[in-house]
Design an enzyme around this catalytic site. Structure first.
Site, PDB file in Angstrom:
ATOM      1  N   GLU A 123       0.860  -1.196   0.000  1.00  0.00           N
ATOM      2  CA  GLU A 123       0.000   0.000   0.000  1.00  0.00           C
ATOM      3  C   GLU A 123       0.889   1.237   0.000  1.00  0.00           C
ATOM      4  O   GLU A 123       2.090   1.147   0.288  1.00  0.00           O
ATOM      5  CB  GLU A 123      -0.912  -0.023   1.234  1.00  0.00           C
ATOM      6  CG  GLU A 123      -1.839  -1.226   1.180  1.00  0.00           C
ATOM      7  CD  GLU A 123      -2.938  -1.230   2.234  1.00  0.00           C
ATOM      8  OE1 GLU A 123      -2.970  -0.301   3.089  1.00  0.00           O
ATOM      9  OE2 GLU A 123      -3.764  -2.149   2.195  1.00  0.00           O
TER      10      GLU A 123
ATOM     11  N   ILE B  10       1.600  -2.522  -8.011  1.00  0.00           N
ATOM     12  CA  ILE B  10       1.130  -3.868  -8.323  1.00  0.00           C
ATOM     13  C   ILE B  10       1.512  -4.258  -9.761  1.00  0.00           C
ATOM     14  O   ILE B  10       1.051  -3.654 -10.738  1.00  0.00           O
ATOM     15  CB  ILE B  10      -0.400  -4.004  -8.088  1.00  0.00           C
ATOM     16  CG1 ILE B  10      -0.731  -3.483  -6.671  1.00  0.00           C
ATOM     17  CG2 ILE B  10      -0.861  -5.441  -8.295  1.00  0.00           C
ATOM     18  CD1 ILE B  10       0.085  -4.081  -5.530  1.00  0.00           C
TER      19      ILE B  10
ATOM     20  N   GLU C 114       9.988  -8.715  -3.244  1.00  0.00           N
ATOM     21  CA  GLU C 114       9.895  -9.975  -2.482  1.00  0.00           C
ATOM     22  C   GLU C 114      10.640  -9.900  -1.162  1.00  0.00           C
ATOM     23  O   GLU C 114      11.261 -10.873  -0.733  1.00  0.00           O
ATOM     24  CB  GLU C 114      10.431 -11.162  -3.309  1.00  0.00           C
ATOM     25  CG  GLU C 114       9.661 -11.478  -4.551  1.00  0.00           C
ATOM     26  CD  GLU C 114       8.273 -12.066  -4.303  1.00  0.00           C
ATOM     27  OE1 GLU C 114       8.069 -12.687  -3.251  1.00  0.00           O
ATOM     28  OE2 GLU C 114       7.406 -11.858  -5.157  1.00  0.00           O
TER      29      GLU C 114
HETATM   30  C1  LIG Z   1       8.796  -2.421  -9.723  1.00  0.00           C
HETATM   31  C2  LIG Z   1       8.139  -2.910  -8.489  1.00  0.00           C
HETATM   32  C3  LIG Z   1       7.211  -3.940  -8.562  1.00  0.00           C
HETATM   33  C4  LIG Z   1       6.526  -4.349  -7.411  1.00  0.00           C
HETATM   34  N1  LIG Z   1       5.554  -5.319  -7.517  1.00  0.00           N
HETATM   35  C5  LIG Z   1       4.755  -5.569  -6.450  1.00  0.00           C
HETATM   36  C6  LIG Z   1       3.608  -6.423  -6.579  1.00  0.00           C
HETATM   37  O1  LIG Z   1       3.335  -6.996  -7.633  1.00  0.00           O
HETATM   38  N2  LIG Z   1       2.809  -6.593  -5.500  1.00  0.00           N
HETATM   39  C7  LIG Z   1       3.059  -5.989  -4.302  1.00  0.00           C
HETATM   40  O2  LIG Z   1       2.286  -6.187  -3.368  1.00  0.00           O
HETATM   41  N3  LIG Z   1       4.146  -5.183  -4.138  1.00  0.00           N
HETATM   42  C8  LIG Z   1       4.982  -4.955  -5.189  1.00  0.00           C
HETATM   43  N4  LIG Z   1       6.069  -4.125  -5.046  1.00  0.00           N
HETATM   44  C9  LIG Z   1       6.312  -3.471  -3.764  1.00  0.00           C
HETATM   45  C10 LIG Z   1       7.510  -4.050  -3.031  1.00  0.00           C
HETATM   46  O3  LIG Z   1       7.222  -5.351  -2.587  1.00  0.00           O
HETATM   47  C11 LIG Z   1       7.827  -3.077  -1.883  1.00  0.00           C
HETATM   48  O4  LIG Z   1       8.336  -1.881  -2.488  1.00  0.00           O
HETATM   49  C12 LIG Z   1       8.838  -3.661  -0.919  1.00  0.00           C
HETATM   50  O5  LIG Z   1       8.262  -4.712  -0.191  1.00  0.00           O
HETATM   51  C13 LIG Z   1       9.360  -2.589   0.080  1.00  0.00           C
HETATM   52  O6  LIG Z   1       8.310  -1.928   0.683  1.00  0.00           O
HETATM   53  P1  LIG Z   1       8.280  -0.327   0.715  1.00  0.00           P
HETATM   54  O7  LIG Z   1       8.522   0.143  -0.679  1.00  0.00           O
HETATM   55  O8  LIG Z   1       7.022   0.089   1.367  1.00  0.00           O
HETATM   56  O9  LIG Z   1       9.511   0.077   1.584  1.00  0.00           O
HETATM   57  P2  LIG Z   1       9.520   0.258   3.187  1.00  0.00           P
HETATM   58  O10 LIG Z   1       8.867  -0.903   3.822  1.00  0.00           O
HETATM   59  O11 LIG Z   1       8.992   1.601   3.493  1.00  0.00           O
HETATM   60  O12 LIG Z   1      11.082   0.212   3.472  1.00  0.00           O
HETATM   61  C14 LIG Z   1      11.947   1.323   3.284  1.00  0.00           C
HETATM   62  C15 LIG Z   1      13.357   0.936   3.741  1.00  0.00           C
HETATM   63  O13 LIG Z   1      13.354   0.589   5.134  1.00  0.00           O
HETATM   64  C16 LIG Z   1      13.892  -0.724   5.304  1.00  0.00           C
HETATM   65  N5  LIG Z   1      13.201  -1.380   6.407  1.00  0.00           N
HETATM   66  C17 LIG Z   1      11.865  -1.457   6.619  1.00  0.00           C
HETATM   67  N6  LIG Z   1      11.607  -2.121   7.762  1.00  0.00           N
HETATM   68  C18 LIG Z   1      12.801  -2.502   8.270  1.00  0.00           C
HETATM   69  C19 LIG Z   1      13.213  -3.237   9.435  1.00  0.00           C
HETATM   70  N7  LIG Z   1      12.331  -3.760  10.306  1.00  0.00           N
HETATM   71  N8  LIG Z   1      14.533  -3.422   9.638  1.00  0.00           N
HETATM   72  C20 LIG Z   1      15.465  -2.941   8.766  1.00  0.00           C
HETATM   73  N9  LIG Z   1      15.132  -2.232   7.656  1.00  0.00           N
HETATM   74  C21 LIG Z   1      13.832  -2.025   7.415  1.00  0.00           C
HETATM   75  C22 LIG Z   1      13.653  -1.437   3.974  1.00  0.00           C
HETATM   76  O14 LIG Z   1      14.557  -2.521   3.794  1.00  0.00           O
HETATM   77  C23 LIG Z   1      13.906  -0.293   2.999  1.00  0.00           C
HETATM   78  O15 LIG Z   1      15.296  -0.143   2.819  1.00  0.00           O
HETATM   79  C24 LIG Z   1       6.822  -3.752  -6.169  1.00  0.00           C
HETATM   80  C25 LIG Z   1       7.800  -2.736  -6.086  1.00  0.00           C
HETATM   81  C26 LIG Z   1       8.452  -2.336  -7.227  1.00  0.00           C
HETATM   82  C27 LIG Z   1       9.470  -1.222  -7.121  1.00  0.00           C
END
Ligand SMILES: Cc1cc2nc3c(=O)[nH]c(=O)nc-3n(C[C@H](O)[C@H](O)[C@H](O)COP(=O)(O)OP(=O)(O)OC[C@H]3O[C@@H](n4cnc5c(N)ncnc54)[C@H](O)[C@@H]3O)c2cc1C
Length: 381
Positions: A123, A153, A361
């Site tokens: 989200e 997504i 992932e």
């Molecule tokens: C091109 C693309 C395709 C995608 N496809 C899909 C899809 O098909 N379906 C879907 O649901 N999602 C999808 N995603 C989303 C993707 O899974 C998320 O971007 C990813 O899980 C990271 O979440 P976030 O972007 O909210 O980052 P955040 O969760 O906000 O993280 C930001 C930073 O903080 C770090 N961090 C967060 N929590 C911790 C912790 N506890 N300890 C240490 N470090 C931490 C993370 O590693 C990262 O460096 C896609 C993203 C991209 C860019």
């Protein structure tokens, strides 16, 4: 699957990649154009049902074979694998946790590629911390009414069906007990609000999806029981991580192959640059990363196929192979000198595509944490 069947499918895909994909990938990528014709060809190979059990119309490939195919395709154009990877994770949630009626209704259509889609978890204000999602489903007779927004997504525009993670009980403690996973097909109340522009991973559509009083029949709740959605969503992540790792292997290999070829034809100071030690050091490191990444993916896939716990192994493969792709791609850019910065060569694409594998992932920060936690759990003092 026998070794000869494995070889047959790999050979057919290799021929298709050289004949139909390699000559067109750069142009489609530049235009960020969805590869419709290639999707049709992937349907004929059965790739949309690659890991779906044969009794529901899929190929039922073991993870090891599937990972090999993903690496092979990624070596030519990584984006193509995203079109069926997240679709197959949606399918895996149905195959592993769905009711028999859900499996019979959806899996054959997923396997043929007639209905395609992906996974809608992230989200706008949470990705890693999935238990903080706010998309809400409220029961209303024999339907649920869903409101919320999902972002990033994959296949969001071209796909029509998504495994959608929601809160059915936002007050539940622990938070995951209030989460459920639905199969949501596009219709009234479910719209694409925007196409997301990206650094790389072009051709495949990434979108924001909005749900406004979207009514979904109650029998689309995967497994038929509320409160299991988080486990169902993360249950597919081991295979998902092996997939992403295999993509990393493909991109790392592509960068190495291009660098090996270019370094033999580019001359400086009277000899090919591959004869300079500074370039040889890079090639040596790149080749070693490729081999190590491939072995980690194979080992994680073998453990997965044997039904063993493999979260640590899949995490190691995903972490190492995606970083290998990133490091090899920048080294390939350096080895190409100024041409590495040109869009006439593929290495700049590898460099734009590779960071995605470090994020998707489960970010690589999280992979290292998962590896460490498992390491400690498996080795009590
Ligand atoms: C091109 C693309 C395709 C995608 N496809 C899909 C899809 O098909 N379906 C879907 O649901 N999602 C999808 N995603 C989303 C993707 O899974 C998320 O971007 C990813 O899980 C990271 O979440 P976030 O972007 O909210 O980052 P955040 O969760 O906000 O993280 C930001 C930073 O903080 C770090 N961090 C967060 N929590 C911790 C912790 N506890 N300890 C240490 N470090 C931490 C993370 O590693 C990262 O460096 C896609 C993203 C991209 C860019």
């Amino acid at each position: 699957m026998t070794n000869s069947e494995d070889t047959q499918i790999r050979d057919a895909i290799a021929k298709w990649l050289e004949r139909d994909v390699r000559p067109k990938a750069r142009e489609l990528e530049k235009k960020d154009e969805y590869p419709e014709a290639m999707v049709e060809q992937m349907k004929t190979f059965g790739l949309f049902g690659a890991t779906i059990p044969p009794e529901y119309g899929g190929l039922g490939l073991p993870a090891a074979t599937y990972a090999g195919i993903v690496a092979q395709i990624s070596e030519v154009w990584m984006s193509l694998t995203g079109i069926f990877n997240s679709h197959l994770i949606m399918a895996a949630a149905v195959a592993r946790f769905g009711t028999e009626a859900q499996k019979r209704e959806f899996l054959p259509k997923f396997a043929s590629g007639e209905v395609r889609g992906g996974l809608a978890l992230t989200e706008p204000d949470c990705g890693t911390d999935l238990q903080a999602i706010r998309t809400r489903a409220v029961r209303d007779g024999d339907h649920y009414v869903i409101n919320g927004t999902k972002t990033w997504i994959s296949n969001g525009i071209k796909g029509s069906c998504f495994a959608l993670l929601v809160k059915t009980d936002p007050a539940a403690q622990p938070r995951h007990k209030g989460m459920s996973l639905f199969l949501a097909e596009k219709g009234k109340g479910f719209r694409v609000s925007k196409k997301l522009e990206k650094l790389g991973y072009k051709g495949i559509d990434s979108a924001e999806l909005v749900f406004e009083d979207f009514r979904v029949p109650a029998d689309r709740l995967i497994g038929g029981e509320e409160g299991r959605g988080f486990q169902h969503a993360v249950g597919g992540l081991e295979l998902g991580r092996i997939n992403v790792a295999a993509r990393g292997v493909g991109v790392a290999n592509a960068a190495l192959k291009d660098a090996v070829a270019y370094s033999q034809v580019r001359k400086t100071f009277g000899k090919p640059i591959c004869e300079h030690q500074a370039i040889q050091l890079k090639l040596g490191e790149m080749a070693t990363r490729c081999e190590a990444a491939r072995l980690l993916v194979e080992s994680a896939a073998r453990a997965y196929d044997a039904g063993e716990r493999c979260d640590m192994e899949a995490g190691m493969a995903k972490y190492f192979a995606s970083e290998a792709a990133l490091e090899n791609s920048i080294e390939a850019v350096r080895i190409h000198g100024g041409y590495g910065y040109s869009t006439e060569f593929n290495v700049e694409r590898y460099y734009r595509d590779a960071p995605l594998m470090c994020i998707g992932e489960g970010t690589n920060e999280m992979q290292r944490i998962i590896i460490a936690r498992q390491l400690i759990a498996r080795n009590p003092a």
